[in-house]
Design a protein around this motif. Structure first.
Motif, short mmCIF file in Angstrom:
data_model
loop_
_atom_site.label_atom_id
_atom_site.label_comp_id
_atom_site.label_asym_id
_atom_site.label_seq_id
_atom_site.Cartn_x
_atom_site.Cartn_y
_atom_site.Cartn_z
N ALA A 288 0.92 -1.37 -0.02
CA ALA A 288 -0.01 -0.10 -0.22
C ALA A 288 0.87 1.22 -0.06
O ALA A 288 0.69 2.23 0.61
N GLY A 289 1.84 1.16 -0.77
CA GLY A 289 2.68 2.43 -0.79
C GLY A 289 3.57 2.44 0.23
O GLY A 289 4.15 3.72 0.64
N SER A 290 4.06 1.47 0.89
CA SER A 290 4.96 1.47 1.93
C SER A 290 6.48 1.95 1.46
O SER A 290 6.95 1.68 0.49
N THR A 291 7.00 3.22 2.46
CA THR A 291 8.22 3.64 2.22
C THR A 291 9.25 3.05 3.08
O THR A 291 10.58 3.41 3.15
N HIS A 292 8.76 1.67 3.69
CA HIS A 292 10.03 1.09 4.59
C HIS A 292 11.02 0.54 3.63
O HIS A 292 10.75 -0.04 2.59
N PRO A 293 12.30 0.84 3.96
CA PRO A 293 13.37 0.27 2.93
C PRO A 293 13.25 -1.08 2.77
O PRO A 293 13.46 -1.62 1.54
N LEU A 294 12.94 -1.88 3.57
CA LEU A 294 12.70 -3.62 3.26
C LEU A 294 11.55 -3.49 2.12
O LEU A 294 11.63 -4.45 1.24
N ALA A 295 10.59 -2.82 2.24
CA ALA A 295 9.47 -2.76 1.29
C ALA A 295 9.86 -2.30 -0.07
O ALA A 295 9.75 -2.96 -1.17
N ILE A 296 10.81 -1.32 0.00
CA ILE A 296 11.30 -0.60 -1.36
C ILE A 296 12.37 -1.84 -1.85
O ILE A 296 12.33 -1.94 -3.13
N ASP A 297 13.09 -2.58 -0.99
CA ASP A 297 14.21 -3.79 -1.51
C ASP A 297 13.23 -4.70 -2.23
O ASP A 297 13.35 -5.30 -3.22
#
Lengths: 266, 266
Positions: A55-64
């Motif tokens: 849902a558009g997470s900006t957490h670095p792990l989500a981005i990875d």
């Protein structure tokens, strides 16, 4: 492929949500895993989902995760927090939900020389226990979990959650008792059962590798005929009023005894 | 006193059913336990419920329970299977449901010399873990469970069920960390914590009795300031990808190490 879904009645949302039920998991050969921790653990094992919802997470792990999916040409679906909640069936949705291809290893393909410890569970009923046993297996360096007879589905949401990602590091095999015993006796390996009927303390034997640790059903324990086929039948000291431990606890106490013996030999 | 209730809207049925919620348990100082196995375990410990609900069971253990209640002048209520189901919130109701007075032991009344092992849990969140830890405590001959900070209610239906009756054999105490540490340091006792930050293997120390085994929150583990107050800070070998075990599993592996050391000394 990246796309966006914002409608609750979208057929894909309904289909993914249906994977919370065993019959749909079975029909599709897919299952759900939720949360950055578990999906990252899977990615580190080289396992990416077929579909990734976020849902558009900006957490670095989500981005990875999203980057890894895009690099692999995977299906990344951006959606709303409400739809993520609907998929995961929880008010407080995780940042990511992955849809994975199920991961069963046929008995014939198991390489028993790969590990000193293997866990074998018989008619386990509780998904939390199953996931917890996978997590313990990972910790003691087990090769995998072999599910005998009618165990609860290892790919249920509760089991995946309790495994904390160990579902992706441990192999999972399903077999009938007869098949398993036939396979076991074709190579080295000691079958170790715990039982109220045993006279030998669990710290007495010197266990040989590979050790196959057999865990019985939560309510009934092991059938007597299965106990009779064990190479070692042992019991843990029980000082109180109860006559048994929780199945996942008994498995862990025994698995750490095996690990402790093996590391003392090194 | 024996009586019969057959109406769903009976106020006592509603009141008993409300004990599934923490606020009503707290207000009344009562909790529910279900099933012949757990209620019989309690009776063998000399603990009878304030009220016993049954649906005319002819099981010998049910007959024994009813006789014990009648001998003690307790309140025995015969009802229908449907109402038992309603009370227990399950389709498949147990044969008996007991309403018990809650069983908290104040810290000041704990006799630490009574046992070699005590379990201390901090901010435990999962009722299944709490009940499983009680069950393990019973098995290793622990004196009781001390709950620190904001733990889940030990008298929830899930916790009682997971304890498999150990709720009646283990003392249960609630305390803030400061109070507990003040009490602990007034007498003998070693505080043992497990931590990812530890450098010492859990099998290295020779633990002194009484041992106070400190189990941390499922997601966060122990706060660093609590770890700093431990006399022994140890870690279990973790050979896989995961960095922690399930809290009830870690507690059991550590508790059996303590028990094994203590029985080796005898």
């Amino acid at each position: 492929m990246a796309r966006e879904i914002t409608g609750f009645s979208n057929p894909l949302v309904k289909r993914v949500r249906s994977l919370r039920e065993k019959k749909f998991r079975k029909a599709e050969g897919l299952f759900l895993a939720e949360g950055l921790r578990i999906l990252t653990e899977a990615r580190e094992e080289g396992v990416l989902p077929e579909m990734l919802f976020h849902a558009g997470s900006t957490h670095p792990l989500a981005i990875d995760l999203i980057a890894a999916m895009e690099a692999a040409g995977g299906d990344v679906i951006e959606t709303t927090p409400d739809i993520l909640s609907k998929i995961s069936g929880k008010d407080n949705a995780q940042a990511v939900v992955g849809v994975y291809r199920d991961r069963l290893t046929p008995l014939a393909k198991l390489d028993r020389s790969k590990a000193d410890i293997w866990i074998v569970a018989q008619s386990l009923r509780d998904p939390g226990n199953l996931g917890t046993i996978l997590r313990t297996g990972d910790a003691v360096g087990a090769g995998g979990l072999i599910l005998i007879d009618d165990c609860v589905d290892p790919f249920s949401v509760e089991s995946v959650r309790a495994s904390m990602g160990a579902l992706f590091t441990q192999s999972i095999t399903q077999a009938r008792w007869g098949e398993f015993m036939h396979w076991l006796r074709q190579g080295p390996g000691e079958l170790i059962g715990t039982s109220l009927n045993a006279t030998q303390d669990y710290q007495e034997p010197r266990y040989a590798s590979p050790s196959f640790l057999l865990v019985g059903n939560e309510a009934q324990g092991l059938p007597e005929s299965y106990e009779a086929e064990c190479d070692q039948l042992v019991k843990m000291p029980m000082l109180g009023k109860a006559d048994s431990l929780n199945a996942a606890v008994a498995c862990a106490v025994m698995a750490y005894e095996l690990l402790n013996q093996k590391r003392a030999q090194r």
